[in-house]
Design a protein around this motif. Structure first.
Motif, PDB file in Angstrom:
ATOM      1  N   GLY A  75     -27.888   2.073  27.107  1.00 48.89           N
ATOM      2  CA  GLY A  75     -28.105   0.753  26.523  1.00 48.89           C
ATOM      3  C   GLY A  75     -29.465   0.169  26.852  1.00 48.89           C
ATOM      4  O   GLY A  75     -29.821  -0.887  26.337  1.00 48.89           O
ATOM      5  N   ALA A  76     -30.220   0.832  27.705  1.00 43.18           N
ATOM      6  CA  ALA A  76     -31.536   0.342  28.094  1.00 43.18           C
ATOM      7  C   ALA A  76     -32.584   0.860  27.119  1.00 43.18           C
ATOM      8  O   ALA A  76     -32.475   1.967  26.602  1.00 43.18           O
ATOM      9  CB  ALA A  76     -31.871   0.809  29.508  1.00 43.18           C
ATOM     10  N   ASN A  77     -33.601   0.052  26.868  1.00 41.44           N
ATOM     11  CA  ASN A  77     -34.664   0.513  25.984  1.00 41.44           C
ATOM     12  C   ASN A  77     -35.987  -0.111  26.394  1.00 41.44           C
ATOM     13  O   ASN A  77     -36.037  -1.126  27.077  1.00 41.44           O
ATOM     14  CB  ASN A  77     -34.330   0.206  24.520  1.00 41.44           C
ATOM     15  N   ALA A  78     -37.064   0.544  25.974  1.00 41.59           N
ATOM     16  CA  ALA A  78     -38.414   0.057  26.252  1.00 41.59           C
ATOM     17  C   ALA A  78     -39.284   0.380  25.057  1.00 41.59           C
ATOM     18  O   ALA A  78     -39.059   1.364  24.348  1.00 41.59           O
ATOM     19  CB  ALA A  78     -38.969   0.695  27.519  1.00 41.59           C
ATOM     20  N   ASP A  79     -40.271  -0.465  24.815  1.00 41.70           N
ATOM     21  CA  ASP A  79     -41.203  -0.278  23.700  1.00 41.70           C
ATOM     22  C   ASP A  79     -42.553   0.204  24.207  1.00 41.70           C
ATOM     23  O   ASP A  79     -42.941  -0.077  25.347  1.00 41.70           O
ATOM     24  CB  ASP A  79     -41.388  -1.591  22.935  1.00 41.70           C
ATOM     25  N   LEU A  80     -43.268   0.914  23.341  1.00 40.22           N
ATOM     26  CA  LEU A  80     -44.628   1.379  23.621  1.00 40.22           C
ATOM     27  C   LEU A  80     -44.701   2.098  24.968  1.00 40.22           C
ATOM     28  O   LEU A  80     -45.436   1.711  25.873  1.00 40.22           O
ATOM     29  CB  LEU A  80     -45.619   0.216  23.587  1.00 40.22           C
ATOM     30  N   VAL A  81     -43.918   3.156  25.067  1.00 39.16           N
ATOM     31  CA  VAL A  81     -43.859   3.930  26.306  1.00 39.16           C
ATOM     32  C   VAL A  81     -44.932   5.018  26.276  1.00 39.16           C
ATOM     33  O   VAL A  81     -44.954   5.858  25.380  1.00 39.16           O
ATOM     34  CB  VAL A  81     -42.466   4.572  26.489  1.00 39.16           C
ATOM     35  N   GLU A  82     -45.826   4.993  27.253  1.00 45.11           N
ATOM     36  CA  GLU A  82     -46.889   6.001  27.330  1.00 45.11           C
ATOM     37  C   GLU A  82     -46.269   7.373  27.572  1.00 45.11           C
ATOM     38  O   GLU A  82     -45.418   7.532  28.437  1.00 45.11           O
ATOM     39  CB  GLU A  82     -47.843   5.673  28.470  1.00 45.11           C
ATOM     40  N   ALA A  83     -46.747   8.368  26.821  1.00 36.65           N
ATOM     41  CA  ALA A  83     -46.187   9.711  26.941  1.00 36.65           C
ATOM     42  C   ALA A  83     -47.276  10.758  26.761  1.00 36.65           C
ATOM     43  O   ALA A  83     -48.223  10.575  25.993  1.00 36.65           O
ATOM     44  CB  ALA A  83     -45.081   9.930  25.901  1.00 36.65           C
ATOM     45  N   SER A  84     -47.126  11.855  27.478  1.00 39.74           N
ATOM     46  CA  SER A  84     -47.979  13.014  27.269  1.00 39.74           C
ATOM     47  C   SER A  84     -47.169  14.066  26.515  1.00 39.74           C
ATOM     48  O   SER A  84     -45.940  14.064  26.542  1.00 39.74           O
ATOM     49  CB  SER A  84     -48.474  13.573  28.603  1.00 39.74           C
ATOM     50  N   ILE A  85     -47.879  14.952  25.836  1.00 36.65           N
ATOM     51  CA  ILE A  85     -47.245  16.012  25.060  1.00 36.65           C
ATOM     52  C   ILE A  85     -47.632  17.345  25.681  1.00 36.65           C
ATOM     53  O   ILE A  85     -48.816  17.632  25.863  1.00 36.65           O
ATOM     54  CB  ILE A  85     -47.691  15.984  23.587  1.00 36.65           C
ATOM     55  N   SER A  86     -46.625  18.155  26.013  1.00 34.84           N
ATOM     56  CA  SER A  86     -46.885  19.441  26.658  1.00 34.84           C
ATOM     57  C   SER A  86     -46.323  20.583  25.827  1.00 34.84           C
ATOM     58  O   SER A  86     -45.231  20.477  25.262  1.00 34.84           O
ATOM     59  CB  SER A  86     -46.246  19.467  28.052  1.00 34.84           C
ATOM     60  N   ASP A  87     -47.070  21.686  25.786  1.00 35.25           N
ATOM     61  CA  ASP A  87     -46.578  22.894  25.123  1.00 35.25           C
ATOM     62  C   ASP A  87     -46.168  23.940  26.152  1.00 35.25           C
ATOM     63  O   ASP A  87     -46.045  25.122  25.837  1.00 35.25           O
ATOM     64  CB  ASP A  87     -47.645  23.465  24.178  1.00 35.25           C
ATOM     65  N   GLN A  88     -45.955  23.507  27.403  1.00 30.60           N
ATOM     66  CA  GLN A  88     -45.642  24.442  28.483  1.00 30.60           C
ATOM     67  C   GLN A  88     -44.306  24.133  29.154  1.00 30.60           C
ATOM     68  O   GLN A  88     -44.112  24.403  30.331  1.00 30.60           O
ATOM     69  CB  GLN A  88     -46.766  24.415  29.525  1.00 30.60           C
ATOM     70  N   LEU A  89     -43.371  23.582  28.403  1.00 33.83           N
ATOM     71  CA  LEU A  89     -42.082  23.199  28.972  1.00 33.83           C
ATOM     72  C   LEU A  89     -40.958  24.169  28.636  1.00 33.83           C
ATOM     73  O   LEU A  89     -39.803  23.905  28.962  1.00 33.83           O
ATOM     74  CB  LEU A  89     -41.702  21.787  28.496  1.00 33.83           C
ATOM     75  N   GLY A  90     -41.285  25.278  27.967  1.00 30.76           N
ATOM     76  CA  GLY A  90     -40.231  26.201  27.594  1.00 30.76           C
ATOM     77  C   GLY A  90     -39.232  25.527  26.682  1.00 30.76           C
ATOM     78  O   GLY A  90     -39.604  24.903  25.697  1.00 30.76           O
ATOM     79  N   GLU A  91     -37.937  25.618  27.025  1.00 30.70           N
ATOM     80  CA  GLU A  91     -36.892  24.992  26.212  1.00 30.70           C
ATOM     81  C   GLU A  91     -36.534  23.591  26.695  1.00 30.70           C
ATOM     82  O   GLU A  91     -35.654  22.943  26.132  1.00 30.70           O
ATOM     83  CB  GLU A  91     -35.640  25.876  26.193  1.00 30.70           C
ATOM     84  N   LEU A  92     -37.202  23.141  27.727  1.00 26.81           N
ATOM     85  CA  LEU A  92     -36.959  21.784  28.208  1.00 26.81           C
ATOM     86  C   LEU A  92     -37.579  20.787  27.238  1.00 26.81           C
ATOM     87  O   LEU A  92     -38.733  20.923  26.843  1.00 26.81           O
ATOM     88  CB  LEU A  92     -37.579  21.620  29.594  1.00 26.81           C
TER      89      LEU A  92
END
Length: 293
Positions: A169-186
């Motif tokens: 039920g918790a939410n947040a807006d404009l969450v900073e995120a990085s994008i990785s291509d090294q996470l396998g299936e995670l």
């Protein structure tokens, strides 16, 4: 070449100053004396005696994680339903994944579901490139990028602001995120760019995460956010804008080829600061809680 290495080292010092624990690109697993498997995104969280030689730990890239780490195990509706424990307080079921780690189902931008590993030691929300594509995110060399340390050296990872992230039920807006291509299936890591909006308690015995709002009961709120939230968000953006400007100038003077990526990070945070300013003006947030670079 020596000059570039020096600039990259300076960039890492800068990143560490603004992110409490830089995310490591990729995932690592290691087994302790009892044979228990542990997972982390930070190579240096592995005890030193288990870091002696690459055979003592594993790093995941495109490889499938071991079967003892059930990443694809999805919760059933009956076993996964968010609970509200009190006003603004959320008790969120977690999915044990072995080695003391937990996964949680999240919804990104109100439509894309993902299973993320909860990691209070990760400074950012990190999503896999596969999840980013499901969100319709397009990224490339023109995207803002930031350097992260890995066992193999420097990796520049694209950044984006997730419009909305829901966890139970918790939410947040404009969450900073990085994008990785090294996470396998995670699918990714749920780090402090989301969790930092709350007071977090991990109840591992019950496989639950409890999120409470920042501030104290009875504090004044604007748009449902406490004074502490507004002040922290404004000061955080202002510091990052100033810091990235300084670092971009240093790298540009040194002729570093990635200086333009740091300049894009300045624009990235200026955009977030502008959106926060508009939200604060609509909500009537006092000027004493706002910070500017």
């Amino acid at each position: 070449m020596f000059l570039y290495r020096g600039c990259v080292a300076a960039a890492f010092i800068f990143v560490a100053a603004f992110y409490s624990s830089p995310v490591q690109a990729g995932m690592y697993s290691w087994a302790d004396e009892k044979g228990t498997i542990h997972f982390t995104d930070d190579l240096y969280k592995i005890p030193e005696k288990f870091r002696q030689g690459e055979k003592r730990f594993k790093k995941y890239r495109a490889a499938r994680p071991p079967s003892s780490f059930p990443l694809l195990e999805r919760p059933t509706p009956s076993s996964y339903s968010p609970e509200t424990a009190g006003a603004g307080e959320y008790v969120i079921p977690l999915i044990p994944s072995g080695g003391g780690n937990f996964l949680v189902e999240v919804v990104l931008n109100n439509r894309v579901k993902a299973l993320l590993m909860v990691d209070t030691g990760a400074s950012l929300l990190t999503i896999s490139d596969k999840v980013a594509r499901r969100m319709g995110v397009r990224f490339g060399s023109d995207s803002p990028q930031i350097p992260f340390t890995t066992a193999g050296g420097v990796v520049w990872m694209p950044m984006l602001a997730v419009d909305n992230l829901q966890v139970g039920g918790a939410n947040a807006d404009l969450v900073e995120a990085s994008i990785s291509d090294q996470l396998g299936e995670l699918d990714g890591l749920l780090g402090m760019s989301f969790l930092g909006d709350f007071r977090v308690e991990m109840d591992k015995a019950r496989s639950q995460m409890i999120l409470r709002p920042l501030g104290n009961p009875g504090d004044l709120e604007w748009d449902g956010k406490s004074a502490l939230w507004w002040k922290s968000r404004f000061s955080g953006y202002a510091q990052k804008i100033s810091g990235f400007k300084s670092e971009a100038q240093t790298m540009e003077q040194a002729g570093h080829p990635m200086a333009s990526s740091i300049e894009k990070m300045v624009a990235f945070y200026e955009d977030l600061h502008g959106k926060l300013e508009m939200a604060a003006s609509r909500a009537g947030v006092p000027m004493r809680l706002r910070s500017y670079p």
